[in-house]
Design a protein around this motif. Structure first.
Motif, PDB file in Angstrom:
ATOM      1  N   LEU A  23       2.147 -83.698 -19.604  1.00 34.51           N
ATOM      2  CA  LEU A  23       2.618 -85.010 -20.117  1.00 34.51           C
ATOM      3  C   LEU A  23       3.222 -86.233 -19.167  1.00 34.51           C
ATOM      4  O   LEU A  23       2.550 -87.370 -19.403  1.00 34.51           O
ATOM      5  N   ASP A  24       3.709 -85.701 -18.160  1.00 34.53           N
ATOM      6  CA  ASP A  24       4.177 -86.974 -17.008  1.00 34.53           C
ATOM      7  C   ASP A  24       2.853 -87.395 -16.391  1.00 34.53           C
ATOM      8  O   ASP A  24       2.944 -88.531 -16.132  1.00 34.53           O
ATOM      9  N   TYR A  25       2.061 -86.493 -16.122  1.00 34.79           N
ATOM     10  CA  TYR A  25       0.713 -86.913 -15.283  1.00 34.79           C
ATOM     11  C   TYR A  25      -0.391 -87.774 -15.963  1.00 34.79           C
ATOM     12  O   TYR A  25      -0.870 -88.600 -15.625  1.00 34.79           O
ATOM     13  N   SER A  26      -0.685 -87.098 -17.185  1.00 34.56           N
ATOM     14  CA  SER A  26      -1.785 -87.354 -17.875  1.00 34.56           C
ATOM     15  C   SER A  26      -1.811 -88.796 -18.662  1.00 34.56           C
ATOM     16  O   SER A  26      -0.694 -88.979 -19.136  1.00 34.56           O
ATOM     17  N   ASP A  27      -3.175 -89.489 -18.557  1.00 36.15           N
ATOM     18  CA  ASP A  27      -3.050 -90.467 -19.601  1.00 36.15           C
ATOM     19  C   ASP A  27      -4.638 -90.457 -19.798  1.00 36.15           C
ATOM     20  O   ASP A  27      -5.366 -89.735 -19.540  1.00 36.15           O
ATOM     21  N   GLN A  28      -5.127 -91.464 -20.511  1.00 40.16           N
ATOM     22  CA  GLN A  28      -6.296 -91.738 -20.713  1.00 40.16           C
ATOM     23  C   GLN A  28      -7.459 -91.971 -19.673  1.00 40.16           C
ATOM     24  O   GLN A  28      -8.751 -91.339 -19.752  1.00 40.16           O
ATOM     25  N   ASP A  29      -6.973 -92.382 -18.605  1.00 39.10           N
ATOM     26  CA  ASP A  29      -7.725 -92.776 -17.446  1.00 39.10           C
ATOM     27  C   ASP A  29      -8.046 -91.628 -16.477  1.00 39.10           C
ATOM     28  O   ASP A  29      -8.856 -91.425 -15.759  1.00 39.10           O
ATOM     29  N   LYS A  30      -6.914 -90.710 -16.616  1.00 40.06           N
ATOM     30  CA  LYS A  30      -6.947 -89.510 -15.418  1.00 40.06           C
ATOM     31  C   LYS A  30      -6.525 -88.144 -16.377  1.00 40.06           C
ATOM     32  O   LYS A  30      -5.400 -88.024 -16.306  1.00 40.06           O
ATOM     33  N   PRO A  31      -7.417 -87.545 -16.656  1.00 39.64           N
ATOM     34  CA  PRO A  31      -6.975 -86.112 -17.660  1.00 39.64           C
ATOM     35  C   PRO A  31      -6.514 -85.175 -16.556  1.00 39.64           C
ATOM     36  O   PRO A  31      -6.727 -85.211 -15.272  1.00 39.64           O
ATOM     37  N   PHE A  32      -5.623 -84.253 -17.087  1.00 40.34           N
ATOM     38  CA  PHE A  32      -5.014 -83.419 -16.477  1.00 40.34           C
ATOM     39  C   PHE A  32      -5.907 -82.050 -16.364  1.00 40.34           C
ATOM     40  O   PHE A  32      -6.413 -81.776 -17.694  1.00 40.34           O
ATOM     41  N   VAL A  33      -6.230 -81.341 -15.330  1.00 39.71           N
ATOM     42  CA  VAL A  33      -7.096 -80.386 -15.393  1.00 39.71           C
ATOM     43  C   VAL A  33      -6.402 -78.941 -14.866  1.00 39.71           C
ATOM     44  O   VAL A  33      -5.486 -79.064 -14.147  1.00 39.71           O
ATOM     45  N   LEU A  34      -6.333 -78.073 -15.854  1.00 40.89           N
ATOM     46  CA  LEU A  34      -5.494 -76.827 -15.520  1.00 40.89           C
ATOM     47  C   LEU A  34      -6.335 -75.672 -15.496  1.00 40.89           C
ATOM     48  O   LEU A  34      -7.189 -75.529 -16.083  1.00 40.89           O
ATOM     49  N   SER A  35      -6.118 -74.755 -14.425  1.00 40.72           N
ATOM     50  CA  SER A  35      -6.708 -73.521 -14.149  1.00 40.72           C
ATOM     51  C   SER A  35      -5.828 -72.562 -13.910  1.00 40.72           C
ATOM     52  O   SER A  35      -4.769 -72.791 -13.230  1.00 40.72           O
ATOM     53  N   PHE A  36      -5.857 -71.299 -14.252  1.00 38.97           N
ATOM     54  CA  PHE A  36      -5.115 -70.122 -14.142  1.00 38.97           C
ATOM     55  C   PHE A  36      -5.743 -69.094 -13.473  1.00 38.97           C
ATOM     56  O   PHE A  36      -6.855 -68.776 -13.663  1.00 38.97           O
ATOM     57  N   PRO A  37      -5.175 -68.316 -12.574  1.00 37.92           N
ATOM     58  CA  PRO A  37      -5.474 -67.088 -12.022  1.00 37.92           C
ATOM     59  C   PRO A  37      -5.254 -66.110 -13.264  1.00 37.92           C
ATOM     60  O   PRO A  37      -4.214 -65.687 -13.357  1.00 37.92           O
ATOM     61  N   LEU A  38      -6.236 -65.645 -14.077  1.00 39.04           N
ATOM     62  CA  LEU A  38      -6.128 -64.720 -15.349  1.00 39.04           C
ATOM     63  C   LEU A  38      -5.340 -63.497 -15.087  1.00 39.04           C
ATOM     64  O   LEU A  38      -4.773 -63.053 -15.716  1.00 39.04           O
TER      65      LEU A  38
END
Length: 60
Positions: A23-38
């Motif tokens: 929520l702090d990082y993302s906005d419409q111009d720069k989406p937040f990309v999230l990846s996990f080591p499953l």
């Protein structure tokens, strides 16, 4: 290093922290990309993130 003292599980705290960062990082111009080591992430972490998604707090 960060030491965390909490009454809730560490995975719940991590889910709250992840959502806060999204929520702090993302906005419409720069989406937040999230990846996990499953292999190394607990199921309760994903369940908490899913509850945030279902409550429309965050979108993935």
């Amino acid at each position: 290093m960060r030491i965390i003292i909490t009454n809730e599980s560490v995975y719940e705290w991590a889910a709250y922290y992840t959502v806060k960062c999204i929520l702090d990082y993302s906005d419409q111009d720069k989406p937040f990309v999230l990846s996990f080591p499953l292999r190394y992430v607990n199921k309760s972490y994903y369940q908490k993130l899913l509850s945030f998604y279902n409550d429309n707090i965050v979108s993935f």
